[in-house]
Design an enzyme around this catalytic site. Structure first.
Site, PDB file in Angstrom:
ATOM      1  CG  ASN A  37      35.879  42.469  40.047  1.00  0.00           C
ATOM      2  OD1 ASN A  37      36.052  43.346  39.219  1.00  0.00           O
ATOM      3  ND2 ASN A  37      36.059  42.727  41.086  1.00  0.00           N
ATOM      4  CB  CYS A  75      37.453  48.486  34.919  1.00  0.00           C
ATOM      5  SG  CYS A  75      36.255  49.338  34.838  1.00  0.00           S
ATOM      6  CG  HIS A 105      33.720  47.757  38.558  1.00  0.00           C
ATOM      7  ND1 HIS A 105      35.189  48.061  38.093  1.00  0.00           N
ATOM      8  CD2 HIS A 105      34.129  46.391  38.905  1.00  0.00           C
ATOM      9  CE1 HIS A 105      36.026  46.950  38.206  1.00  0.00           C
ATOM     10  NE2 HIS A 105      35.084  45.986  38.682  1.00  0.00           N
TER      11      HIS A 105
END
Length: 665
Positions: free
Chosen positions: A268, A74, A243
């Site tokens: 996201n 990510c 994250h």
């Protein structure tokens, strides 16, 4: 190698990358991450084998955002957002006009550029992508037939050595790799701005920068902002710890009661909204603003995006990473003032054990660290970054991480580093005296980061920069970069040689002494302690040779027999032994004729000097008393001899033979 790959791309047939093959060596490094369970289930397919009419980019660039797959990268996908926002950066990383299947020029290969330690590196790959079945296994674009992100991810995996090496990382590192610029990780103030100010005596504690979103308004269209969670807050979202997400925009909205509210649109990389709270569709927050405005804002969200207010943002996220805006000319824009930093310099350096790896400021060896002059022509804003680099054993051409970082801990990947700066009134100065003063600027302590950044507004004049790793003897290459709004110059400070240099010619006679520092008896410490002369003494004589010059060159080396991870700070002094005295009865108040100080945390320290005929004694010591250990002292004295012309010829060459021992099991 890259030229050979280009030639293969031009040849008949589709290119197959020989350096990043479609097998487990490209997927895994040590099978330590969750993707190891995919072993033997992954197949490799080209875009035209995955979908009909594949394209590199979508017609609408906003539909080209990344969607995370089975790989925990990510951090990399968030950094890719800056390429979507800035076409000139996208063209830099992915050169335009690269043909896909259906174009007659298509050969199954793609070229990318990634920034590495001061230079852009070209990375060529084939377009065979890891799949499970006929679907991409790792990252993909929201639009199924668009492949720029999957291909860039493969190039980045080759750059690092394998896909598995992309599991977990810092957004700031990927931003620098993709832009060649700067990125900073800033704290999020909980309930307001926080500042930590160090006292004048506590010079390593400086202002810790925290983010105010309003600070970024002048540069919000050009910078990249990512937010990160370090722990599961148990709030309105389902996001777990560690994250990263992208901040797409933030704006001030007027409420129906006339107040001001700051809203942020977050994306996201998972591709789903995963958020609750007041600003979900139908949430209570929307009733507090004008219905037309609410409808407009809700219409802006794409797949995986959601809104939240500043209070939620501060409570749910721990820090943000900001990538500096870069214009088409390649100049950075300050995120603190909006100033254009049109001047830049960079120099490569290295910390070398036993020579220039002096450790942090509490070590006597700190002054041996590399030093740099920063000359400022006129007052202006200056950013100085220190970026460390570690080579990897396998695939040194691309990779930036060590081969031992299997569990991806910062402490294994990088040294703790810092950068300190002193204002110097003139170029000739007393280094020891200056280093005892607080620096005029520094990074916040030593951090286990790839890059640390010092931000300041500097007056004209000379400034001394000293980059350091926390541990003495820690080796690494590094890059010093300076970005400024006014003209500056950057140069390495040349370390002066010994005041009494050795002559290169002649013969040398060497004597070796072996000794031991014993706690309580012969480990007397440095001259700061009354026990100094309890240290072992070793006598040597400089002969009065009529053929010699008034003084004789001498070279003395002290070697401590300890592992480099557990070194003492060592040094030595040379005393003239008066006639009628032995070396063990040296007058306590006598000053040494030469010294190898300050004491350094290295295995060897050495001094070259010139001594007049007489008897001398060397006193080796550790800095602190009662530090036990074995050591070897070598004393080399130059011998003057009359030059003799030699007529001897070599009858036959000496054949060098290498012997290789093979262990038989």
């Amino acid at each position: 190698m890259e030229e050979e790959e280009r030639d293969e791309c031009r040849s008949e047939g589709l290119f197959e990358d020989p350096d990043f093959t479609c097998d487990d060596t490209s997927l895994f490094s040590d099978y330590s991450t969750p993707i190891a369970k995919l072993q033997r289930t992954i197949t490799w397919h080209r875009p035209q084998e995955i979908c009909v009419s594949p394209a590199l980019f979508p017609d609408n660039v906003n539909e080209g955002h990344a969607k995370q797959g089975s790989l925990g990268d990510c951090w990399f996908l968030c950094a890719c957002t800056i390429l979507i926002k800035n076409k000139h950066l996208m063209d830099k990383v992915i050169p335009p006009d690269q043909p896909m299947c259906g174009d007659g020029r298509y050969r199954g290969c793609f070229h990318f550029r990634l920034w590495r330690l001061g230079h852009w590196t070209e990375v060529t790959i084939d377009d065979r992508l890891p799949c499970i079945g006929s679907m991409l296994c790792f990252s993909r674009c929201q639009t199924p037939n668009v492949f720029w992100i999957a291909l860039l991810e493969k190039a980045y995996a080759k750059f690092y050595g394998s896909y598995e090496r992309l599991w977990a990382g810092q957004v700031s590192e990927a931003l620098v790799d993709l832009t060649g610029g700067l990125a900073e990780r800033l704290n999020l103030a909980k309930g307001g701005l926080e500042e930590e100010l160090g006292t004048e005596q506590d010079s390593d504690r400086v202002r810790r920068r925290t983010l105010s979103l309003s600070l970024l308004h002048p540069v919000r269209n050009g910078c990249a902002v990512s937010c990160c969670t370090h722990s599961s807050h148990g709030g309105a979202g389902e996001v777990d710890q560690y994250h990263a997400m992208s901040v797409m925009e933030w704006l001030d909205v007027t409420t129906v009661s006339g107040g001001q509210l700051q809203l942020l649109r977050i994306r996201n990389p998972w591709g789903r909204r995963c958020w609750g709270g007041d600003w979900v569709e139908g949430g209570a927050g929307w009733s507090s603003i004008d219905p037309a405005c609410a409808l407009d804002l809700q219409g802006r969200t794409k797949e995986g995006e959601f809104w939240l207010d500043k209070t939620e943002f501060l409570s749910q996220f721990d820090d943000v990473t900001v990538g500096y805006p870069i214009n088409k000319e390649g100049h950075l824009q300050s995120i603190y003032t909006g100033n254009l930093l049109a001047y830049s310099h960079q120099l490569v350096g290295r910390w070398v054990r036993g020579h220039s790896a002096g450790g942090w400021r509490n070590n006597n060896s700190y002054c041996t660290n590399p030093k740099y002059w920063l000359k400022v022509a006129q007052r202006g804003e200056v950013l100085v970054s220190l970026l460390q680099h570690k080579k990897c054993r396998n695939n040194e051409q691309y990779m930036q991480r060590t081969a031992e970082d299997g569990n991806n801990t910062k402490h294994q990947r990088y040294q703790a580093i810092a950068l300190h700066m002193w204002k110097v009134e003139k170029k000739r100065f007393n280094l020891s005296r200056m280093l005892n003063k607080p620096p005029c600027g520094s990074t916040h302590c030593h951090a286990y980061e790839r890059e640390v950044v010092l931000h300041s507004h500097l007056e004209p004049g000379y400034h001394l920069l000293i980059p350091s790793a926390f541990l003495p003897g820690a080796e690494a290459s590094f890059l010093i970069r300076v970005f400024s709004s006014s003209p500056t110059s950057l140069s390495a400070l040349k370390t002066p040689g010994p005041s009494l240099p050795l002559e290169a010619d002649g013969e040398w006679e060497t004597s070796y002494f072996h000794g031991m520092w014993v706690k309580g008896t012969s480990a007397g410490g440095s001259r700061n302690f009354r026990s100094h002369l309890q240290n072992p003494c070793f006598q040597f004589t400089v002969c009065d040779d009529p053929a010699s010059k008034p003084a004789t060159n001498v070279r003395i080396t002290l070697h401590q027999s300890r592992d480099y991870t557990d070194l003492h700070a060592i040094g030595f002094h040379i005393y003239k032994v008066p006639e009628g005295f032995s070396e063990v009865t040296l007058p306590r108040d006598d000053n040494p004729v030469a010294s190898c100080v300050p004491h350094c945390y290295t295995q060897d320290v050495s001094l070259a000097c010139c001594l007049f005929p007489g008897v001398y004694a060397v006193v080796p010591s550790t800095y602190q008393p009662d530090c036990p250990g074995n050591f070897t002292l070598s004393v080399e004295r130059r011998i003057h001899r009359r030059v003799v012309e030699c007529q001897e010829r070599l009858v036959r060459p000496i054949q060098e033979v290498s012997h290789i021992s093979v262990m038989h099991r």
